[in-house]
Design a protein around this motif. Structure first.
Motif, PDB file in Angstrom:
ATOM      1  N   LEU A 177      -3.980  -1.400  -4.755  1.00  0.00           N
ATOM      2  CA  LEU A 177      -4.101  -0.005  -4.318  1.00  0.00           C
ATOM      3  C   LEU A 177      -5.180   0.139  -3.260  1.00  0.00           C
ATOM      4  CD1 LEU A 177      -2.815   2.768  -5.180  1.00  0.00           C
ATOM      5  CD2 LEU A 177      -4.930   3.157  -6.447  1.00  0.00           C
ATOM      6  N   GLY A 178      -4.852   0.862  -2.198  1.00  0.00           N
ATOM      7  CA  GLY A 178      -5.818   1.133  -1.143  1.00  0.00           C
ATOM      8  C   GLY A 178      -6.197   2.596  -1.112  1.00  0.00           C
ATOM      9  N   ASP A 179      -6.831   3.016  -0.030  1.00  0.00           N
ATOM     10  CA  ASP A 179      -7.261   4.418   0.079  1.00  0.00           C
ATOM     11  C   ASP A 179      -6.249   5.269   0.836  1.00  0.00           C
ATOM     12  OD1 ASP A 179      -7.577   3.552   2.670  1.00  0.00           O
ATOM     13  OD2 ASP A 179      -9.725   3.981   2.783  1.00  0.00           O
ATOM     14  N   PHE A 180      -5.144   4.659   1.238  1.00  0.00           N
ATOM     15  CA  PHE A 180      -4.046   5.344   1.924  1.00  0.00           C
ATOM     16  C   PHE A 180      -4.440   5.894   3.290  1.00  0.00           C
ATOM     17  CE2 PHE A 180      -2.907   5.766  -2.636  1.00  0.00           C
ATOM     18  CZ  PHE A 180      -1.770   4.963  -2.598  1.00  0.00           C
ATOM     19  N   THR A 181      -5.363   5.227   3.948  1.00  0.00           N
ATOM     20  CA  THR A 181      -5.612   5.545   5.346  1.00  0.00           C
ATOM     21  C   THR A 181      -4.704   4.716   6.253  1.00  0.00           C
ATOM     22  OG1 THR A 181      -7.409   3.933   5.458  1.00  0.00           O
ATOM     23  CG2 THR A 181      -8.009   6.216   4.961  1.00  0.00           C
ATOM     24  N   ASP A 182      -4.396   3.500   5.817  1.00  0.00           N
ATOM     25  CA  ASP A 182      -3.545   2.616   6.633  1.00  0.00           C
ATOM     26  C   ASP A 182      -2.943   1.546   5.722  1.00  0.00           C
ATOM     27  OD1 ASP A 182      -2.340   1.696   8.956  1.00  0.00           O
ATOM     28  OD2 ASP A 182      -4.010   0.378   9.469  1.00  0.00           O
ATOM     29  N   ASP A 183      -2.193   1.971   4.716  1.00  0.00           N
ATOM     30  CA  ASP A 183      -1.682   1.057   3.687  1.00  0.00           C
ATOM     31  C   ASP A 183      -0.221   0.691   3.950  1.00  0.00           C
ATOM     32  OD1 ASP A 183      -4.131   1.632   2.663  1.00  0.00           O
ATOM     33  OD2 ASP A 183      -3.444   2.096   0.648  1.00  0.00           O
ATOM     34  N   PHE A 184       0.088  -0.589   3.750  1.00  0.00           N
ATOM     35  CA  PHE A 184       1.460  -1.070   3.917  1.00  0.00           C
ATOM     36  C   PHE A 184       1.843  -1.914   2.699  1.00  0.00           C
ATOM     37  CE2 PHE A 184      -0.085  -0.327   8.179  1.00  0.00           C
ATOM     38  CZ  PHE A 184       0.971   0.342   8.783  1.00  0.00           C
ATOM     39  N   TYR A 185       3.062  -1.710   2.229  1.00  0.00           N
ATOM     40  CA  TYR A 185       3.606  -2.458   1.099  1.00  0.00           C
ATOM     41  C   TYR A 185       4.924  -3.065   1.547  1.00  0.00           C
ATOM     42  CZ  TYR A 185       0.167   0.298  -1.454  1.00  0.00           C
ATOM     43  OH  TYR A 185      -1.004   0.873  -1.870  1.00  0.00           O
ATOM     44  N   HIS A 186       5.074  -4.359   1.313  1.00  0.00           N
ATOM     45  CA  HIS A 186       6.275  -5.066   1.752  1.00  0.00           C
ATOM     46  C   HIS A 186       7.090  -5.467   0.534  1.00  0.00           C
ATOM     47  CE1 HIS A 186       4.532  -5.220   5.785  1.00  0.00           C
ATOM     48  NE2 HIS A 186       3.402  -5.604   5.203  1.00  0.00           N
ATOM     49  N   ALA A 188       1.417   9.859  -5.049  1.00  0.00           N
ATOM     50  CA  ALA A 188       2.707  10.537  -5.191  1.00  0.00           C
ATOM     51  C   ALA A 188       3.773   9.878  -4.324  1.00  0.00           C
ATOM     52  CB  ALA A 188       2.567  12.015  -4.824  1.00  0.00           C
ATOM     53  N   HIS A 189       3.399   9.446  -3.128  1.00  0.00           N
ATOM     54  CA  HIS A 189       4.359   8.753  -2.255  1.00  0.00           C
ATOM     55  C   HIS A 189       4.648   7.346  -2.762  1.00  0.00           C
ATOM     56  CE1 HIS A 189       3.582  12.043   0.576  1.00  0.00           C
ATOM     57  NE2 HIS A 189       4.690  11.661   1.188  1.00  0.00           N
ATOM     58  N   LEU A 190       3.607   6.648  -3.224  1.00  0.00           N
ATOM     59  CA  LEU A 190       3.787   5.285  -3.703  1.00  0.00           C
ATOM     60  C   LEU A 190       4.727   5.235  -4.908  1.00  0.00           C
ATOM     61  CD1 LEU A 190       2.989   2.282  -3.550  1.00  0.00           C
ATOM     62  CD2 LEU A 190       0.973   2.847  -4.925  1.00  0.00           C
ATOM     63  N   PHE A 191       4.664   6.245  -5.756  1.00  0.00           N
ATOM     64  CA  PHE A 191       5.538   6.300  -6.925  1.00  0.00           C
ATOM     65  C   PHE A 191       6.796   7.133  -6.665  1.00  0.00           C
ATOM     66  CE2 PHE A 191       1.753   4.623  -8.790  1.00  0.00           C
ATOM     67  CZ  PHE A 191       2.178   3.892  -9.887  1.00  0.00           C
ATOM     68  N   PHE A 244     -12.448   3.578  -9.292  1.00  0.00           N
ATOM     69  CA  PHE A 244     -11.067   3.864  -9.688  1.00  0.00           C
ATOM     70  C   PHE A 244     -10.316   2.557  -9.956  1.00  0.00           C
ATOM     71  CE2 PHE A 244      -6.672   5.202  -9.013  1.00  0.00           C
ATOM     72  CZ  PHE A 244      -6.632   6.484  -9.537  1.00  0.00           C
ATOM     73  N   LEU A 245     -10.507   1.585  -9.085  1.00  0.00           N
ATOM     74  CA  LEU A 245      -9.845   0.285  -9.253  1.00  0.00           C
ATOM     75  C   LEU A 245     -10.393  -0.461 -10.466  1.00  0.00           C
ATOM     76  CD1 LEU A 245      -9.686  -0.892  -5.523  1.00  0.00           C
ATOM     77  CD2 LEU A 245      -7.918   0.270  -6.853  1.00  0.00           C
ATOM     78  N   ASP A 246     -11.698  -0.364 -10.679  1.00  0.00           N
ATOM     79  CA  ASP A 246     -12.291  -0.987 -11.871  1.00  0.00           C
ATOM     80  C   ASP A 246     -11.716  -0.364 -13.140  1.00  0.00           C
ATOM     81  OD1 ASP A 246     -13.873  -2.565 -10.270  1.00  0.00           O
ATOM     82  OD2 ASP A 246     -15.702  -1.382 -10.549  1.00  0.00           O
ATOM     83  N   LEU A 247     -11.544   0.952 -13.128  1.00  0.00           N
ATOM     84  CA  LEU A 247     -10.999   1.625 -14.305  1.00  0.00           C
ATOM     85  C   LEU A 247      -9.546   1.220 -14.542  1.00  0.00           C
ATOM     86  CD1 LEU A 247     -11.277   3.504 -16.659  1.00  0.00           C
ATOM     87  CD2 LEU A 247     -11.034   5.457 -15.118  1.00  0.00           C
ATOM     88  N   LEU A 248      -8.784   1.053 -13.477  1.00  0.00           N
ATOM     89  CA  LEU A 248      -7.417   0.550 -13.636  1.00  0.00           C
ATOM     90  C   LEU A 248      -7.420  -0.819 -14.305  1.00  0.00           C
ATOM     91  CD1 LEU A 248      -5.774   1.593 -10.254  1.00  0.00           C
ATOM     92  CD2 LEU A 248      -5.016   2.294 -12.524  1.00  0.00           C
ATOM     93  N   ALA A 249      -8.331  -1.690 -13.887  1.00  0.00           N
ATOM     94  CA  ALA A 249      -8.422  -3.021 -14.510  1.00  0.00           C
ATOM     95  C   ALA A 249      -8.836  -2.908 -15.967  1.00  0.00           C
ATOM     96  CB  ALA A 249      -9.410  -3.896 -13.739  1.00  0.00           C
ATOM     97  N   ALA A 250      -9.765  -1.998 -16.258  1.00  0.00           N
ATOM     98  CA  ALA A 250     -10.197  -1.810 -17.647  1.00  0.00           C
ATOM     99  C   ALA A 250      -9.070  -1.275 -18.514  1.00  0.00           C
ATOM    100  CB  ALA A 250     -11.400  -0.871 -17.700  1.00  0.00           C
TER     101      ALA A 250
END
Length: 241
Positions: free
Chosen positions: A134-143, A211-214, A118-124
């Motif tokens: 972007l993480g897997d949303f198990t324990d992600d924090f954005y400052h 959905a939460h990140l956006f 998924f991340l590779d496709l975003l880069a492409a």
């Protein structure tokens, strides 16, 4: 015809990478792939000219070689770095278009390496910022800084909750406010694509995290409302050079 005499790798060599590419085209040798990888890409976002020069051949190998697919993805994830060879990247446009199709097909098989693909496709798709963070949303924090009062806000999206807070290094995350996820109809371009792709492939946790990140957050200090992805992107978006 590629002029390899101008395509140095991390050692400054111009002949070793073509030799290694010929070898992996004949046999799937782990040691050869490892040498090829560290000759083309160093850590900390540095890709050498030979990396972009090798990309079309890696894409051709990718349908039958996981190592080729992973190395091509790694090169593209580093494409926002200070490599100074945008001309070589532009020459790979057709290969990158084909690689996007291949990665999307791979995602639909729901592979074990789903997030990495998924991340590779975003880069492409030239979404280098989200590919990097972007993480897997198990324990992600954005400052990020609140756009209204400039206080530093921690955004948590994971198994421990989905909230905005002020981080106190002694007390933890205090003054928590629940996030407000965006509905599928509200998601902007890349956010909508990310969400729709995760839903299509049955990755509910990833789709919910996107959905939460956006979505929107409330500043715990001034109570203003802002869009998380917009503020995080404006503060961290890498620029192609």
């Amino acid at each position: 015809m590629m002029d390899w005499t101008q395509m140095h790798d991390c050692y400054g060599d111009v002949d070793r990478v073509p030799e290694l590419l010929e070898r992996v085209e004949l046999e799937d040798n782990t040691e050869v792939w490892e040498e090829l990888g560290y000759r083309l890409v160093l850590e900390h976002d540095l890709v050498f000219p030979a990396g972009f020069a090798a990309l079309p051949r890696l894409v051709r190998l990718a349908p039958r070689s996981a190592q080729a697919r992973e190395l091509a993805g790694t090169i593209l994830r580093r494409a926002a770095g200070h490599h100074g060879r945008d001309d070589l990247l532009a020459d790979c446009a057709d290969a990158i278009t084909e690689f996007r199709k291949l990665l999307d097909r791979h995602l639909q098989t729901r592979p074990a390496d789903y997030l990495e693909t998924f991340l590779d496709l975003l880069a492409a798709k030239k979404q280098y910022h989200w590919s990097a963070v972007l993480g897997d949303f198990t324990d992600d924090f954005y400052h990020l800084a609140c756009p209204h009062c400039a206080v530093e806000v921690t955004i948590a999206i994971g198994d421990h909750g989905r909230y905005s807070a002020i981080r106190d290094w002694h007390l933890g995350d205090v003054n928590r406010r629940s996030l407000r996820p965006a509905s599928p109809e509200e998601l902007p371009g890349i956010g909508r694509w990310m969400h729709e792709t995760a839903v299509r492939d049955g990755h509910a946790a990833l789709a919910d995290g996107i959905a939460h990140l956006f979505g929107k957050a409330e500043c715990p200090h001034c109570a203003s409302i802002f869009t998380i992805a917009d503020e995080y992107t404006s503060a961290n978006h890498p620029v192609l050079r």
